[in-house]
Design a protein around this motif. Structure first.
Motif, mmCIF file in Angstrom:
data_model
loop_
_atom_site.group_PDB
_atom_site.id
_atom_site.type_symbol
_atom_site.label_atom_id
_atom_site.label_comp_id
_atom_site.label_asym_id
_atom_site.label_seq_id
_atom_site.Cartn_x
_atom_site.Cartn_y
_atom_site.Cartn_z
ATOM 1 N N PHE A 198 18.310 -51.469 -46.533
ATOM 2 C CA PHE A 198 17.097 -50.689 -46.760
ATOM 3 C C PHE A 198 16.913 -49.654 -45.647
ATOM 4 O O PHE A 198 16.588 -48.491 -45.896
ATOM 5 C CB PHE A 198 15.880 -51.611 -46.848
ATOM 6 N N LEU A 199 17.125 -50.059 -44.397
ATOM 7 C CA LEU A 199 17.026 -49.122 -43.275
ATOM 8 C C LEU A 199 18.068 -48.008 -43.385
ATOM 9 O O LEU A 199 17.773 -46.832 -43.139
ATOM 10 C CB LEU A 199 17.179 -49.857 -41.950
ATOM 11 N N ILE A 200 19.277 -48.372 -43.775
ATOM 12 C CA ILE A 200 20.325 -47.369 -43.975
ATOM 13 C C ILE A 200 19.902 -46.394 -45.073
ATOM 14 O O ILE A 200 20.108 -45.183 -44.961
ATOM 15 C CB ILE A 200 21.668 -48.053 -44.317
ATOM 16 N N SER A 201 19.275 -46.910 -46.120
ATOM 17 C CA SER A 201 18.817 -46.056 -47.226
ATOM 18 C C SER A 201 17.751 -45.078 -46.759
ATOM 19 O O SER A 201 17.720 -43.927 -47.191
ATOM 20 C CB SER A 201 18.253 -46.908 -48.358
ATOM 21 N N LEU A 202 16.866 -45.521 -45.873
ATOM 22 C CA LEU A 202 15.849 -44.616 -45.324
ATOM 23 C C LEU A 202 16.492 -43.503 -44.511
ATOM 24 O O LEU A 202 16.099 -42.337 -44.612
ATOM 25 C CB LEU A 202 14.844 -45.390 -44.475
ATOM 26 N N ILE A 203 17.490 -43.849 -43.717
ATOM 27 C CA ILE A 203 18.212 -42.834 -42.948
ATOM 28 C C ILE A 203 18.918 -41.867 -43.896
ATOM 29 O O ILE A 203 18.934 -40.654 -43.679
ATOM 30 C CB ILE A 203 19.209 -43.502 -41.976
ATOM 31 N N HIS A 204 19.467 -42.400 -44.977
ATOM 32 C CA HIS A 204 20.177 -41.582 -45.974
ATOM 33 C C HIS A 204 19.265 -40.524 -46.603
ATOM 34 O O HIS A 204 19.736 -39.457 -46.998
ATOM 35 C CB HIS A 204 20.764 -42.492 -47.060
ATOM 36 N N LEU A 205 17.963 -40.790 -46.681
ATOM 37 C CA LEU A 205 17.041 -39.809 -47.242
ATOM 38 C C LEU A 205 17.018 -38.527 -46.407
ATOM 39 O O LEU A 205 16.901 -37.431 -46.941
ATOM 40 C CB LEU A 205 15.626 -40.393 -47.337
ATOM 41 N N TRP A 206 17.113 -38.663 -45.078
ATOM 42 C CA TRP A 206 17.077 -37.487 -44.201
ATOM 43 C C TRP A 206 18.448 -36.850 -44.021
ATOM 44 O O TRP A 206 18.570 -35.646 -43.945
ATOM 45 C CB TRP A 206 16.496 -37.858 -42.836
ATOM 46 N N LYS A 207 19.451 -37.686 -43.902
ATOM 47 C CA LYS A 207 20.808 -37.179 -43.696
ATOM 48 C C LYS A 207 21.751 -37.947 -44.611
ATOM 49 O O LYS A 207 22.267 -39.003 -44.241
ATOM 50 C CB LYS A 207 21.210 -37.347 -42.236
ATOM 51 N N PRO A 208 21.969 -37.430 -45.825
ATOM 52 C CA PRO A 208 22.799 -38.152 -46.807
ATOM 53 C C PRO A 208 24.214 -38.417 -46.290
ATOM 54 O O PRO A 208 24.884 -37.520 -45.795
ATOM 55 C CB PRO A 208 22.834 -37.210 -48.012
ATOM 56 N N PHE A 209 24.625 -39.667 -46.383
ATOM 57 C CA PHE A 209 25.978 -40.040 -45.975
ATOM 58 C C PHE A 209 26.562 -41.140 -46.861
ATOM 59 O O PHE A 209 27.721 -41.496 -46.722
ATOM 60 C CB PHE A 209 26.001 -40.488 -44.500
ATOM 61 N N ILE A 210 25.773 -41.687 -47.785
ATOM 62 C CA ILE A 210 26.258 -42.749 -48.669
ATOM 63 C C ILE A 210 26.856 -42.089 -49.915
ATOM 64 O O ILE A 210 26.211 -41.276 -50.574
ATOM 65 C CB ILE A 210 25.125 -43.700 -49.092
ATOM 66 N N ASN A 211 28.077 -42.446 -50.218
ATOM 67 C CA ASN A 211 28.738 -41.919 -51.409
ATOM 68 C C ASN A 211 28.405 -42.833 -52.591
ATOM 69 O O ASN A 211 29.121 -43.784 -52.871
ATOM 70 C CB ASN A 211 30.249 -41.839 -51.181
ATOM 71 N N HIS A 212 27.297 -42.526 -53.267
ATOM 72 C CA HIS A 212 26.864 -43.369 -54.384
ATOM 73 C C HIS A 212 27.898 -43.397 -55.504
ATOM 74 O O HIS A 212 28.021 -44.401 -56.205
ATOM 75 C CB HIS A 212 25.519 -42.886 -54.931
ATOM 76 N N ASN A 213 28.631 -42.316 -55.700
ATOM 77 C CA ASN A 213 29.636 -42.286 -56.766
ATOM 78 C C ASN A 213 30.764 -43.277 -56.511
ATOM 79 O O ASN A 213 31.361 -43.798 -57.444
ATOM 80 C CB ASN A 213 30.221 -40.881 -56.901
ATOM 81 N N ARG A 214 31.029 -43.551 -55.256
ATOM 82 C CA ARG A 214 32.135 -44.435 -54.929
ATOM 83 C C ARG A 214 31.707 -45.901 -54.825
ATOM 84 O O ARG A 214 32.456 -46.806 -55.178
ATOM 85 C CB ARG A 214 32.746 -43.978 -53.613
ATOM 86 N N TYR A 215 30.492 -46.135 -54.326
ATOM 87 C CA TYR A 215 30.064 -47.497 -54.027
ATOM 88 C C TYR A 215 28.846 -47.946 -54.840
ATOM 89 O O TYR A 215 28.149 -48.860 -54.439
ATOM 90 C CB TYR A 215 29.727 -47.619 -52.534
ATOM 91 N N TYR A 216 28.584 -47.307 -55.975
ATOM 92 C CA TYR A 216 27.360 -47.600 -56.711
ATOM 93 C C TYR A 216 27.242 -49.060 -57.133
ATOM 94 O O TYR A 216 26.153 -49.604 -57.156
ATOM 95 C CB TYR A 216 27.200 -46.673 -57.922
ATOM 96 N N SER A 217 28.355 -49.717 -57.451
ATOM 97 C CA SER A 217 28.238 -51.110 -57.900
ATOM 98 C C SER A 217 27.802 -52.025 -56.758
ATOM 99 O O SER A 217 26.971 -52.915 -56.947
ATOM 100 C CB SER A 217 29.553 -51.594 -58.507
ATOM 101 N N VAL A 218 28.322 -51.818 -55.557
ATOM 102 C CA VAL A 218 27.932 -52.632 -54.407
ATOM 103 C C VAL A 218 26.500 -52.316 -54.005
ATOM 104 O O VAL A 218 25.698 -53.213 -53.744
ATOM 105 C CB VAL A 218 28.895 -52.388 -53.218
ATOM 106 N N ILE A 219 26.167 -51.026 -53.972
ATOM 107 C CA ILE A 219 24.817 -50.617 -53.592
ATOM 108 C C ILE A 219 23.804 -51.131 -54.615
ATOM 109 O O ILE A 219 22.732 -51.606 -54.251
ATOM 110 C CB ILE A 219 24.746 -49.083 -53.427
ATOM 111 N N CYS A 220 24.163 -51.072 -55.892
ATOM 112 C CA CYS A 220 23.277 -51.584 -56.951
ATOM 113 C C CYS A 220 23.002 -53.069 -56.742
ATOM 114 O O CYS A 220 21.886 -53.541 -56.939
ATOM 115 C CB CYS A 220 23.908 -51.330 -58.310
ATOM 116 N N LEU A 221 24.021 -53.795 -56.316
ATOM 117 C CA LEU A 221 23.859 -55.224 -56.062
ATOM 118 C C LEU A 221 22.787 -55.459 -55.004
ATOM 119 O O LEU A 221 21.898 -56.295 -55.175
ATOM 120 C CB LEU A 221 25.195 -55.829 -55.605
ATOM 121 N N PHE A 222 22.811 -54.687 -53.918
ATOM 122 C CA PHE A 222 21.850 -54.886 -52.839
ATOM 123 C C PHE A 222 20.489 -54.257 -53.129
ATOM 124 O O PHE A 222 19.472 -54.752 -52.677
ATOM 125 C CB PHE A 222 22.408 -54.356 -51.517
ATOM 126 N N TYR A 223 20.463 -53.138 -53.840
ATOM 127 C CA TYR A 223 19.198 -52.467 -54.131
ATOM 128 C C TYR A 223 18.352 -53.234 -55.144
ATOM 129 O O TYR A 223 17.153 -53.355 -54.996
ATOM 130 C CB TYR A 223 19.442 -51.079 -54.716
#
Length: 179
Positions: free
Chosen positions: A93-118
């Motif tokens: 969740f903290l990483i996601s907040l940081i991502h809002l200001w400076k995008p660095f998460i490749n959702h296209n590549r890791y969406y299944s893992v991120i979906c699991l945690f989100y």
């Protein structure tokens, strides 16, 4: 404030509130059904936001959600394991907040893992806790009420006083005043 949007929000809130309170009054089975429905909705919405609206991917996400939820509900898991998962989830969740200001998460590549945690993990942990500690159902109802109240308060505050946009690329009408 747009009266049509307000009317839609009020009607939706009343219907959802009726189903939430009703599910808690009718017992653990209906509460778990409500959590599964919320989890499905969250999973589908996340996959649509990340442009993964392909029906096959949404189907796979839904099956993954059911498998994890069933595993947490039926398999006895150690509390320490659950707490570690919650810490991982808070970190994401903290990483996601940081991502809002400076995008660095490749959702296209890791969406299944991120979906699991989100979406999948938090709902599954809530289902597990309700199964182990049935007395938590009123706490969960209170949390859902607080989420509804804060969302409604943010909507009204943002509609009346909002001037400064929060994250236009994510939610164009959200304002700092609403937050």
């Amino acid at each position: 404030m747009d009266k049509k949007v307000l009317k839609t929000r009020v009607i939706t809130g009343l219907i959802f509130g009726f189903f939430v309170i009703g599910s808690f009054l009718f017992g653990i089975v209906t509460t778990l059904f409500l959590l599964v429905t919320i989890g499905f909705g969250c999973t589908k919405e996340y996959l649509q936001i990340t442009k993964k609206s392909n029906q096959i991917i949404i189907g796979i996400g839904s099956v993954l959600f059911l498998m994890v939820a069933a595993g947490f509900y039926f398999v006895k898991l150690d509390d320490t394991f659950i707490y570690r998962l919650l810490v991982c989830n808070a970190f994401l969740f903290l990483i996601s907040l940081i991502h809002l200001w400076k995008p660095f998460i490749n959702h296209n590549r890791y969406y299944s893992v991120i979906c699991l945690f989100y979406t999948i993990l938090p709902v599954s942990i809530a289902m597990r806790e309700l199964n182990v500690h049935r007395e938590y159902s009123m706490i969960l109802l209170g949390v859902l009420f607080l989420i509804w109240a804060s969302d409604s308060g943010a909507y009204f505050a943002g509609s009346w006083w909002g001037k400064h946009k929060l994250f236009e690329r994510i939610s164009p009408k959200k304002t700092w005043e609403g937050l």
